[in-house]
Design a protein around this motif. Structure first.
Motif: not given
Length: 153
Positions: A5-7, A10-15, A106-110, A116-126
């Motif tokens: 899992a990673l933080k 700025g990739l959150v902005k894709l969602m 899991h997203f906690t902000n846009p 805390p709690g905002q995480t993803s993986t490289a595969l999920d971002i891809a």
């Protein structure tokens, strides 16, 4: 195999862009819609496009500020316009992430600021990136720009 899992930063902005494009497609927020800029958006920390209350801004301008400038203020204004609140928008983000099968996201902000709690993986971002480009290919025209000027900034 262990999933790292990673933080997502700025990739959150894709969602954020995905949910925004979805709302536009549904006719909820047309690109030329004038947006009210809240104090929360105006005072956003980090990267900004420098929107401010009482200064005209459209969804199309916010789209560019989000995808070209990486504007956290644009992300907050988009969230508030689409869902009525940042929390409501984050709920939409997490709903769409689950629908896409992004099991480790899991997203906690846009905006992607660390929380805390905002995480993803490289595969999920891809997977998210692929879905965004397939569903809304116009993102490539916007995100491919080197710079964006709003209000002479």
């Amino acid at each position: 195999m262990r999933i790292a899992a990673l933080k997502p930063s700025g990739l959150v902005k894709l969602m954020t862009a995905y949910v925004m494009y979805q709302a536009e497609k549904q006719g909820l927020v047309p690109p030329q819609q004038q947006v009210h800029v809240s104090d929360e958006a105006w005072h956003a920390q980090g990267s900004r496009m420098f929107i401010q209350p009482r200064l005209s801004v459209t969804m199309a301008q916010l789209e560019r500020g989000l995808l070209i400038d990486g504007g956290n203020d644009a992300a907050i204004a988009i969230a508030q316009t689409v869902a009525g609140s940042v929390g409501g928008f984050v709920d939409l983000m997490n709903h769409d992430a689950a629908a896409m099968g992004l099991q480790h996201t899991h997203f906690t902000n846009p905006d992607g600021l660390p929380e805390p709690g905002q995480t993803s993986t490289a595969l999920d971002i891809a997977r998210l990136s692929k879905r965004l480009i397939q569903a809304y290919p116009q993102v490539l025209q916007v995100a491919g720009k080197a710079s964006y000027t709003y209000n002479h900034i």
